[in-house]
Motif scaffolding. Structure first.
Motif, PDB file in Angstrom:
ATOM      1  N   ARG A 118       0.833  -1.215   0.000  1.00 18.82           N
ATOM      2  CA  ARG A 118       0.000   0.000   0.000  1.00 18.82           C
ATOM      3  C   ARG A 118       0.860   1.254   0.000  1.00 18.82           C
ATOM      4  NH1 ARG A 118      -3.543  -0.806   4.780  1.00 18.82           N
ATOM      5  NH2 ARG A 118      -3.197  -3.018   4.769  1.00 18.82           N
ATOM      6  N   ILE A 119       1.936   1.236   0.775  1.00 19.87           N
ATOM      7  CA  ILE A 119       2.841   2.391   0.815  1.00 19.87           C
ATOM      8  C   ILE A 119       3.475   2.599  -0.551  1.00 19.87           C
ATOM      9  CG2 ILE A 119       5.042   3.234   1.757  1.00 19.87           C
ATOM     10  CD1 ILE A 119       4.171   1.886   4.437  1.00 19.87           C
ATOM     11  N   GLN A 120       3.937   1.519  -1.167  1.00 22.25           N
ATOM     12  CA  GLN A 120       4.549   1.620  -2.489  1.00 22.25           C
ATOM     13  C   GLN A 120       3.554   2.136  -3.516  1.00 22.25           C
ATOM     14  OE1 GLN A 120       6.012  -2.379  -2.881  1.00 22.25           O
ATOM     15  NE2 GLN A 120       8.074  -1.819  -2.212  1.00 22.25           N
ATOM     16  N   GLN A 121       2.308   1.694  -3.437  1.00 23.01           N
ATOM     17  CA  GLN A 121       1.299   2.179  -4.378  1.00 23.01           C
ATOM     18  C   GLN A 121       1.055   3.667  -4.203  1.00 23.01           C
ATOM     19  OE1 GLN A 121      -1.954  -0.412  -3.435  1.00 23.01           O
ATOM     20  NE2 GLN A 121      -1.320  -1.992  -4.901  1.00 23.01           N
ATOM     21  N   ARG A 122       1.006   4.110  -2.964  1.00 19.84           N
ATOM     22  CA  ARG A 122       0.761   5.527  -2.707  1.00 19.84           C
ATOM     23  C   ARG A 122       1.946   6.376  -3.137  1.00 19.84           C
ATOM     24  NH1 ARG A 122      -2.917   7.926  -0.233  1.00 19.84           N
ATOM     25  NH2 ARG A 122      -4.611   7.005   0.885  1.00 19.84           N
ATOM     26  N   THR A 123       3.146   5.907  -2.858  1.00 25.19           N
ATOM     27  CA  THR A 123       4.327   6.696  -3.225  1.00 25.19           C
ATOM     28  C   THR A 123       4.643   6.578  -4.704  1.00 25.19           C
ATOM     29  OG1 THR A 123       5.827   4.895  -2.616  1.00 25.19           O
ATOM     30  CG2 THR A 123       5.365   6.578  -0.929  1.00 25.19           C
ATOM     31  N   ALA A 124       4.009   5.641  -5.391  1.00 24.53           N
ATOM     32  CA  ALA A 124       4.244   5.487  -6.824  1.00 24.53           C
ATOM     33  C   ALA A 124       3.408   6.464  -7.638  1.00 24.53           C
ATOM     34  CB  ALA A 124       3.944   4.061  -7.253  1.00 24.53           C
ATOM     35  N   GLU A 125       2.610   7.289  -6.987  1.00 29.74           N
ATOM     36  CA  GLU A 125       1.804   8.283  -7.691  1.00 29.74           C
ATOM     37  C   GLU A 125       2.394   9.666  -7.448  1.00 29.74           C
ATOM     38  OE1 GLU A 125      -2.060   7.759  -6.037  1.00 29.74           O
ATOM     39  OE2 GLU A 125      -2.487   5.987  -7.260  1.00 29.74           O
ATOM     40  N   LEU A 126       2.435  10.444  -8.502  1.00 32.62           N
ATOM     41  CA  LEU A 126       2.948  11.809  -8.397  1.00 32.62           C
ATOM     42  C   LEU A 126       1.814  12.793  -8.613  1.00 32.62           C
ATOM     43  CD1 LEU A 126       6.141  11.677 -10.648  1.00 32.62           C
ATOM     44  CD2 LEU A 126       6.083  11.806  -8.171  1.00 32.62           C
ATOM     45  N   ASP A 127       1.818  13.871  -7.859  1.00 30.63           N
ATOM     46  CA  ASP A 127       0.916  14.966  -8.155  1.00 30.63           C
ATOM     47  C   ASP A 127       1.654  15.855  -9.144  1.00 30.63           C
ATOM     48  OD1 ASP A 127      -1.031  14.108  -6.434  1.00 30.63           O
ATOM     49  OD2 ASP A 127      -0.406  15.389  -4.777  1.00 30.63           O
ATOM     50  N   VAL A 128       1.093  16.020 -10.307  1.00 28.18           N
ATOM     51  CA  VAL A 128       1.707  16.885 -11.311  1.00 28.18           C
ATOM     52  C   VAL A 128       0.657  17.887 -11.781  1.00 28.18           C
ATOM     53  CG1 VAL A 128       3.450  15.246 -12.089  1.00 28.18           C
ATOM     54  CG2 VAL A 128       1.211  15.209 -13.147  1.00 28.18           C
ATOM     55  N   TYR A 129       1.118  18.963 -12.286  1.00 37.24           N
ATOM     56  CA  TYR A 129       0.225  20.012 -12.747  1.00 37.24           C
ATOM     57  C   TYR A 129       0.453  20.217 -14.234  1.00 37.24           C
ATOM     58  CZ  TYR A 129      -0.356  20.841  -7.800  1.00 37.24           C
ATOM     59  OH  TYR A 129      -0.634  20.674  -6.471  1.00 37.24           O
ATOM     60  N   ASP A 130      -0.644  20.383 -14.937  1.00 37.40           N
ATOM     61  CA  ASP A 130      -0.484  20.669 -16.354  1.00 37.40           C
ATOM     62  C   ASP A 130      -0.213  22.158 -16.519  1.00 37.40           C
ATOM     63  OD1 ASP A 130      -2.915  21.958 -16.073  1.00 37.40           O
ATOM     64  OD2 ASP A 130      -4.072  20.409 -17.120  1.00 37.40           O
ATOM     65  N   GLY A 131       0.004  22.578 -17.697  1.00 38.48           N
ATOM     66  CA  GLY A 131       0.339  23.980 -17.949  1.00 38.48           C
ATOM     67  C   GLY A 131      -0.748  24.953 -17.550  1.00 38.48           C
ATOM     68  N   LYS A 132      -1.948  24.487 -17.298  1.00 42.03           N
ATOM     69  CA  LYS A 132      -3.073  25.356 -16.942  1.00 42.03           C
ATOM     70  C   LYS A 132      -3.327  25.371 -15.439  1.00 42.03           C
ATOM     71  CE  LYS A 132      -5.121  24.305 -21.346  1.00 42.03           C
ATOM     72  NZ  LYS A 132      -5.949  23.368 -22.026  1.00 42.03           N
ATOM     73  N   GLY A 133      -2.462  24.683 -14.661  1.00 43.12           N
ATOM     74  CA  GLY A 133      -2.607  24.674 -13.202  1.00 43.12           C
ATOM     75  C   GLY A 133      -3.526  23.594 -12.676  1.00 43.12           C
ATOM     76  N   ALA A 134      -3.993  22.709 -13.534  1.00 49.43           N
ATOM     77  CA  ALA A 134      -4.873  21.629 -13.087  1.00 49.43           C
ATOM     78  C   ALA A 134      -4.027  20.470 -12.545  1.00 49.43           C
ATOM     79  CB  ALA A 134      -5.745  21.145 -14.238  1.00 49.43           C
ATOM     80  N   LEU A 135      -4.503  19.892 -11.474  1.00 49.38           N
ATOM     81  CA  LEU A 135      -3.807  18.778 -10.837  1.00 49.38           C
ATOM     82  C   LEU A 135      -4.185  17.481 -11.532  1.00 49.38           C
ATOM     83  CD1 LEU A 135      -2.142  17.626  -8.417  1.00 49.38           C
ATOM     84  CD2 LEU A 135      -4.303  17.473  -7.178  1.00 49.38           C
ATOM     85  N   LYS A 136      -3.185  16.681 -11.810  1.00 47.98           N
ATOM     86  CA  LYS A 136      -3.447  15.339 -12.306  1.00 47.98           C
ATOM     87  C   LYS A 136      -2.461  14.385 -11.655  1.00 47.98           C
ATOM     88  CE  LYS A 136      -0.693  15.440 -16.526  1.00 47.98           C
ATOM     89  NZ  LYS A 136      -0.675  15.249 -17.946  1.00 47.98           N
ATOM     90  N   ARG A 137      -2.867  13.150 -11.520  1.00 49.44           N
ATOM     91  CA  ARG A 137      -2.038  12.124 -10.887  1.00 49.44           C
ATOM     92  C   ARG A 137      -1.375  11.290 -11.966  1.00 49.44           C
ATOM     93  NH1 ARG A 137      -1.688  11.409  -5.630  1.00 49.44           N
ATOM     94  NH2 ARG A 137      -3.495  12.347  -4.730  1.00 49.44           N
ATOM     95  N   GLU A 138      -0.070  11.048 -11.776  1.00 47.12           N
ATOM     96  CA  GLU A 138       0.661  10.185 -12.698  1.00 47.12           C
ATOM     97  C   GLU A 138       1.353   9.105 -11.913  1.00 47.12           C
ATOM     98  OE1 GLU A 138       3.430  11.658 -15.523  1.00 47.12           O
ATOM     99  OE2 GLU A 138       2.093  13.254 -16.205  1.00 47.12           O
ATOM    100  N   HIS A 139       1.490   7.958 -12.555  1.00 46.30           N
ATOM    101  CA  HIS A 139       2.253   6.864 -11.955  1.00 46.30           C
ATOM    102  C   HIS A 139       3.724   7.268 -12.000  1.00 46.30           C
ATOM    103  CE1 HIS A 139       3.014   3.010 -10.377  1.00 46.30           C
ATOM    104  NE2 HIS A 139       3.578   2.517 -11.454  1.00 46.30           N
ATOM    105  N   ALA A 140       4.453   7.003 -10.938  1.00 44.16           N
ATOM    106  CA  ALA A 140       5.834   7.462 -10.817  1.00 44.16           C
ATOM    107  C   ALA A 140       6.804   6.562 -11.574  1.00 44.16           C
ATOM    108  CB  ALA A 140       6.233   7.553  -9.349  1.00 44.16           C
TER     109      ALA A 140
END
Length: 149
Positions: A118-140
């Motif tokens: 569970r820890i690995q799954q949670r840390t494997a996601e990144l919070d990234v922002y697109d050029g418009k300031g919207a938050l999206k989640r990406e796999h690390a």
């Protein structure tokens, strides 16, 4: 001929040690279930002491039963009749205790493994922002990490 009275006294001590070890394993399992990481970390000294004593007792056991066979069953079968029942009951008691310790360790290992996943799954996601300031989640993945660093 081996001193079977001494062997029986030794196995009483051996069983008492494993009972202490089992009590510790129950406490450790409780700490794992509760997620008491600090308390679990503090218990490592106790666990190391129990393991060291186990190793010392195991060395004594090997010397004491040398020439009596490689298994407890062989020890029992080679013993004089008047000691067999006591050795048999010690064998049964010790087997039950060791089985329970193994069972607790296996269960604790499964719990820890699941929590690590569970820890690995949670840390494997990144919070990234697109050029418009919207938050999206990406796999690390490496590519995602390098692209976003």
């Amino acid at each position: 001929m081996p001193d079977y009275k001494e062997i029986i006294r030794f196995f009483d001590e051996y069983i008492a040690h494993y009972k202490s070890f089992l009590k510790f394993e129950y406490a450790k399992a409780d700490m794992i279930n509760k997620g008491a990481v600090a308390q679990l970390s503090d218990s490592l000294t106790t666990e190391q002491a129990l393991i060291m004593k186990t190793n010392t007792l195991e060395t004594r056991r090997m010397k004491l039963v040398e020439g009596c066979g490689n298994t407890f069953e062989e020890l029992i079968n080679g013993a004089p009749e008047e000691h067999r029942d006591r050795l048999r009951s010690q064998h049964e008691e010790l087997s039950k205790i060791i089985y329970k310790i193994k069972e607790l360790n296996d269960c604790a290992g499964e719990i820890v493994s699941e929590r690590l996943k569970r820890i690995q799954q949670r840390t494997a996601e990144l919070d990234v922002y697109d050029g418009k300031g919207a938050l999206k989640r990406e796999h690390a993945t490496k590519a995602a990490i390098f692209r976003n660093v």
